[in-house]
Motif scaffolding. Sequence first.
Motif, short mmCIF file in Angstrom:
data_model
loop_
_atom_site.label_atom_id
_atom_site.label_comp_id
_atom_site.label_asym_id
_atom_site.label_seq_id
_atom_site.Cartn_x
_atom_site.Cartn_y
_atom_site.Cartn_z
N ARG A 70 0.85 -1.20 0.00
CA ARG A 70 0.00 0.00 0.00
C ARG A 70 0.88 1.24 0.00
N GLY A 71 1.97 1.19 0.76
CA GLY A 71 2.90 2.32 0.79
C GLY A 71 3.50 2.61 -0.57
N ALA A 82 1.81 9.60 3.33
CA ALA A 82 1.12 8.35 3.65
C ALA A 82 2.05 7.16 3.39
N ALA A 83 2.80 7.22 2.30
CA ALA A 83 3.75 6.16 1.98
C ALA A 83 4.82 6.05 3.05
N HIS A 84 5.29 7.20 3.52
CA HIS A 84 6.31 7.24 4.58
C HIS A 84 5.79 6.57 5.85
N ARG A 85 4.56 6.88 6.22
CA ARG A 85 3.96 6.27 7.42
C ARG A 85 3.82 4.76 7.26
N ASP A 86 3.40 4.33 6.09
CA ASP A 86 3.22 2.88 5.87
C ASP A 86 4.56 2.15 5.87
N ILE A 88 7.23 2.96 7.60
CA ILE A 88 7.65 2.86 9.00
C ILE A 88 6.81 1.82 9.74
N LYS A 89 5.51 1.83 9.51
CA LYS A 89 4.63 0.88 10.19
C LYS A 89 4.93 -0.55 9.76
N SER A 90 5.23 -0.74 8.49
CA SER A 90 5.59 -2.07 7.99
C SER A 90 6.84 -2.59 8.68
N ILE A 91 7.83 -1.74 8.82
CA ILE A 91 9.08 -2.12 9.49
C ILE A 91 8.82 -2.41 10.97
#
Length: 225
Positions: A70-71, A82-86, A88-91
Amino acid sequence: MKTLKSVLYIAIVLLASVRISFAQGIEEEIGFVYVKAEYLFSTNRYEDAIGEFTKVINQNPKYKDALMYRGISEFMTGKTEAAHRDAIKSIELNGIQAGSASLLGRTFASMKDYEAAINSMTAAIALDNKNSDMYMWRAGWLEQAGRLTQACQDYSAALANGNQEAGSKVKSLCGGVSSNPVKTTPTVPANQQTEVNPKEVGDNEVLSDGQREGGDDNTVKNTET
Protein backbone atom coordinates in the motif's frame (compact mmCIF):
# COMPACT_ATOMS: atom_id res chain seq x y z
CA MET A 1 -22.50 -35.83 37.39
CA LYS A 2 -20.81 -37.73 34.58
CA THR A 3 -23.58 -36.70 32.22
CA LEU A 4 -23.10 -33.03 33.11
CA LYS A 5 -19.35 -33.29 32.53
CA SER A 6 -19.95 -34.94 29.17
CA VAL A 7 -22.34 -32.18 28.14
CA LEU A 8 -19.86 -29.49 29.19
CA TYR A 9 -17.05 -31.20 27.31
CA ILE A 10 -19.12 -31.43 24.14
CA ALA A 11 -20.12 -27.76 24.46
CA ILE A 12 -16.46 -26.71 24.82
CA VAL A 13 -15.46 -28.78 21.79
CA LEU A 14 -18.27 -27.31 19.69
CA LEU A 15 -17.41 -23.76 20.76
CA ALA A 16 -13.76 -24.30 19.87
CA SER A 17 -14.76 -25.71 16.49
CA VAL A 18 -16.95 -22.68 15.78
CA ARG A 19 -14.13 -20.32 16.68
CA ILE A 20 -11.67 -22.17 14.46
CA SER A 21 -14.11 -22.20 11.55
CA PHE A 22 -14.80 -18.48 12.00
CA ALA A 23 -11.08 -17.67 12.09
CA GLN A 24 -10.46 -19.77 8.99
CA GLY A 25 -13.30 -17.99 7.22
CA ILE A 26 -11.84 -14.56 8.05
CA GLU A 27 -8.38 -15.70 6.92
CA GLU A 28 -9.74 -16.94 3.61
CA GLU A 29 -11.61 -13.69 3.07
CA ILE A 30 -8.51 -11.61 3.77
CA GLY A 31 -6.49 -13.85 1.44
CA PHE A 32 -8.97 -13.34 -1.38
CA VAL A 33 -8.88 -9.55 -1.00
CA TYR A 34 -5.07 -9.60 -0.80
CA VAL A 35 -4.80 -11.53 -4.07
CA LYS A 36 -7.09 -8.99 -5.73
CA ALA A 37 -4.99 -6.14 -4.34
CA GLU A 38 -1.79 -7.76 -5.60
CA TYR A 39 -3.29 -8.08 -9.09
CA LEU A 40 -4.29 -4.41 -9.13
CA PHE A 41 -0.81 -3.48 -7.93
CA SER A 42 0.92 -5.60 -10.56
CA THR A 43 -1.15 -3.95 -13.31
CA ASN A 44 -0.26 -0.44 -12.04
CA ARG A 45 -3.81 0.32 -10.90
CA TYR A 46 -2.44 1.88 -7.75
CA GLU A 47 -5.48 3.84 -6.57
CA ASP A 48 -7.64 0.73 -6.68
CA ALA A 49 -4.86 -1.30 -5.06
CA ILE A 50 -4.73 1.17 -2.15
CA GLY A 51 -8.40 0.56 -1.44
CA GLU A 52 -8.05 -3.22 -1.44
CA PHE A 53 -4.87 -3.25 0.63
CA THR A 54 -6.63 -0.96 3.11
CA LYS A 55 -9.38 -3.57 3.53
CA VAL A 56 -6.72 -6.16 4.35
CA ILE A 57 -4.89 -3.86 6.75
CA ASN A 58 -8.11 -2.99 8.59
CA GLN A 59 -8.58 -6.70 9.28
CA ASN A 60 -4.94 -7.53 9.98
CA PRO A 61 -2.20 -4.89 9.60
CA LYS A 62 0.49 -7.58 9.80
CA TYR A 63 -0.94 -9.63 6.94
CA LYS A 64 1.88 -10.49 4.53
CA ASP A 65 3.21 -7.32 2.82
CA ALA A 66 -0.04 -5.35 2.67
CA LEU A 67 1.39 -2.30 4.42
CA MET A 68 4.49 -2.24 2.25
CA TYR A 69 2.58 -2.58 -1.01
CA ARG A 70 0.00 0.00 0.00
CA GLY A 71 2.90 2.32 0.79
CA ILE A 72 4.46 1.75 -2.62
CA SER A 73 1.06 2.36 -4.26
CA GLU A 74 0.70 5.59 -2.29
CA PHE A 75 4.18 6.70 -3.33
CA MET A 76 3.41 5.99 -6.98
CA THR A 77 0.31 8.19 -6.75
CA GLY A 78 2.10 11.08 -5.06
CA LYS A 79 0.95 10.41 -1.50
CA THR A 80 4.45 10.68 -0.05
CA GLU A 81 3.55 11.28 3.59
CA ALA A 82 1.12 8.35 3.65
CA ALA A 83 3.75 6.16 1.98
CA HIS A 84 6.31 7.24 4.58
CA ARG A 85 3.96 6.27 7.42
CA ASP A 86 3.22 2.88 5.87
CA ALA A 87 6.92 2.15 5.34
CA ILE A 88 7.65 2.86 9.00
CA LYS A 89 4.63 0.88 10.19
CA SER A 90 5.59 -2.07 7.99
CA ILE A 91 9.08 -2.12 9.49
CA GLU A 92 7.66 -1.75 12.98
CA LEU A 93 5.25 -4.69 12.61
CA ASN A 94 7.07 -7.02 10.21
CA GLY A 95 10.74 -6.12 10.53
CA ILE A 96 12.99 -4.65 7.89
CA GLN A 97 12.52 -5.88 4.32
CA ALA A 98 14.24 -4.76 1.15
CA GLY A 99 11.01 -3.34 -0.21
CA SER A 100 10.01 -1.39 2.89
CA ALA A 101 13.54 -0.04 3.44
CA SER A 102 13.71 0.98 -0.22
CA LEU A 103 10.32 2.70 0.03
CA LEU A 104 11.41 4.54 3.16
CA GLY A 105 14.53 5.75 1.36
CA ARG A 106 12.51 7.05 -1.56
CA THR A 107 10.12 8.93 0.72
CA PHE A 108 13.08 10.50 2.56
CA ALA A 109 14.51 11.57 -0.79
CA SER A 110 11.20 13.17 -1.74
CA MET A 111 11.48 15.14 1.49
CA LYS A 112 15.04 16.20 0.45
CA ASP A 113 16.58 14.30 3.37
CA TYR A 114 19.23 12.60 1.27
CA GLU A 115 21.39 11.26 4.09
CA ALA A 116 18.42 9.43 5.61
CA ALA A 117 17.49 8.25 2.11
CA ILE A 118 21.01 6.89 1.51
CA ASN A 119 21.06 5.11 4.87
CA SER A 120 17.68 3.50 4.26
CA MET A 121 18.62 2.37 0.75
CA THR A 122 21.89 0.97 2.09
CA ALA A 123 19.85 -1.25 4.40
CA ALA A 124 17.68 -2.30 1.45
CA ILE A 125 20.69 -3.15 -0.71
CA ALA A 126 22.15 -5.23 2.12
CA LEU A 127 19.04 -7.42 1.83
CA ASP A 128 18.86 -7.42 -1.98
CA ASN A 129 22.20 -6.65 -3.63
CA LYS A 130 21.01 -7.63 -7.12
CA ASN A 131 18.32 -4.97 -7.46
CA SER A 132 19.66 -2.49 -10.01
CA ASP A 133 16.93 0.06 -9.28
CA MET A 134 18.08 0.39 -5.69
CA TYR A 135 21.64 1.10 -6.83
CA MET A 136 20.33 3.69 -9.28
CA TRP A 137 18.26 5.48 -6.66
CA ARG A 138 21.12 5.56 -4.16
CA ALA A 139 23.56 6.67 -6.85
CA GLY A 140 21.34 9.64 -7.68
CA TRP A 141 21.20 10.72 -4.05
CA LEU A 142 24.95 10.28 -3.63
CA GLU A 143 25.47 12.41 -6.74
CA GLN A 144 23.07 15.00 -5.33
CA ALA A 145 25.11 15.04 -2.12
CA GLY A 146 28.35 15.54 -4.08
CA ARG A 147 29.74 12.09 -3.24
CA LEU A 148 30.67 11.35 -6.83
CA THR A 149 33.09 8.47 -6.25
CA GLN A 150 30.43 6.50 -4.39
CA ALA A 151 27.80 7.51 -6.94
CA CYS A 152 29.99 6.11 -9.73
CA GLN A 153 30.39 2.86 -7.83
CA ASP A 154 26.62 2.54 -7.53
CA TYR A 155 26.02 3.42 -11.20
CA SER A 156 28.55 0.72 -12.10
CA ALA A 157 26.79 -1.77 -9.84
CA ALA A 158 23.44 -0.90 -11.43
CA LEU A 159 24.93 -1.45 -14.88
CA ALA A 160 26.44 -4.77 -13.81
CA ASN A 161 22.99 -5.86 -12.62
CA GLY A 162 21.34 -5.08 -15.94
CA ASN A 163 20.28 -1.44 -15.78
CA GLN A 164 21.26 -0.05 -19.18
CA GLU A 165 20.32 3.50 -18.21
CA ALA A 166 23.25 3.41 -15.79
CA GLY A 167 25.63 3.06 -18.74
CA SER A 168 25.19 6.69 -19.79
CA LYS A 169 25.98 7.80 -16.25
CA VAL A 170 29.10 5.65 -16.13
CA LYS A 171 30.29 7.29 -19.36
CA SER A 172 29.35 10.89 -18.58
CA LEU A 173 30.03 11.07 -14.86
CA CYS A 174 32.63 8.38 -14.33
CA GLY A 175 34.72 8.63 -17.48
CA GLY A 176 33.44 5.30 -18.75
CA VAL A 177 35.31 3.43 -16.01
CA SER A 178 33.37 0.72 -14.21
CA SER A 179 34.28 0.06 -10.59
CA ASN A 180 33.19 -2.14 -7.74
CA PRO A 181 29.98 -1.12 -5.95
CA VAL A 182 30.35 0.91 -2.78
CA LYS A 183 30.11 -1.24 0.32
CA THR A 184 28.53 1.13 2.78
CA THR A 185 26.90 -0.41 5.86
CA PRO A 186 24.25 0.80 8.29
CA THR A 187 25.62 2.80 11.19
CA VAL A 188 23.70 0.85 13.83
CA PRO A 189 25.54 -2.26 15.13
CA ALA A 190 23.89 -5.52 14.08
CA ASN A 191 23.23 -6.60 17.65
CA GLN A 192 21.26 -3.42 18.29
CA GLN A 193 19.29 -3.13 15.07
CA THR A 194 16.22 -4.96 16.38
CA GLU A 195 15.98 -2.42 19.20
CA VAL A 196 15.76 0.63 16.95
CA ASN A 197 12.38 2.37 16.96
CA PRO A 198 11.36 2.83 13.28
CA LYS A 199 9.51 5.99 14.23
CA GLU A 200 12.88 7.59 14.93
CA VAL A 201 14.34 6.89 11.51
CA GLY A 202 13.68 10.50 10.61
CA ASP A 203 16.69 11.39 12.74
CA ASN A 204 18.92 9.58 10.23
CA GLU A 205 19.09 6.38 12.23
CA VAL A 206 19.40 3.15 10.28
CA LEU A 207 16.53 0.71 10.31
CA SER A 208 16.08 -2.24 12.63
CA ASP A 209 16.96 -5.71 11.43
CA GLY A 210 14.31 -8.32 10.63
CA GLN A 211 13.28 -11.01 8.21
CA ARG A 212 12.14 -10.58 4.64
CA GLU A 213 9.39 -12.84 3.51
CA GLY A 214 10.46 -14.73 0.41
CA GLY A 215 9.13 -14.28 -3.05
CA ASP A 216 8.32 -10.56 -3.01
CA ASP A 217 11.59 -8.88 -3.95
CA ASN A 218 11.15 -9.38 -7.69
CA THR A 219 7.69 -7.87 -7.57
CA VAL A 220 8.97 -4.82 -5.75
CA LYS A 221 11.86 -4.47 -8.20
CA ASN A 222 9.57 -4.55 -11.20
CA THR A 223 6.98 -2.12 -9.86
CA GLU A 224 8.89 0.53 -7.96
CA THR A 225 10.39 2.08 -11.10
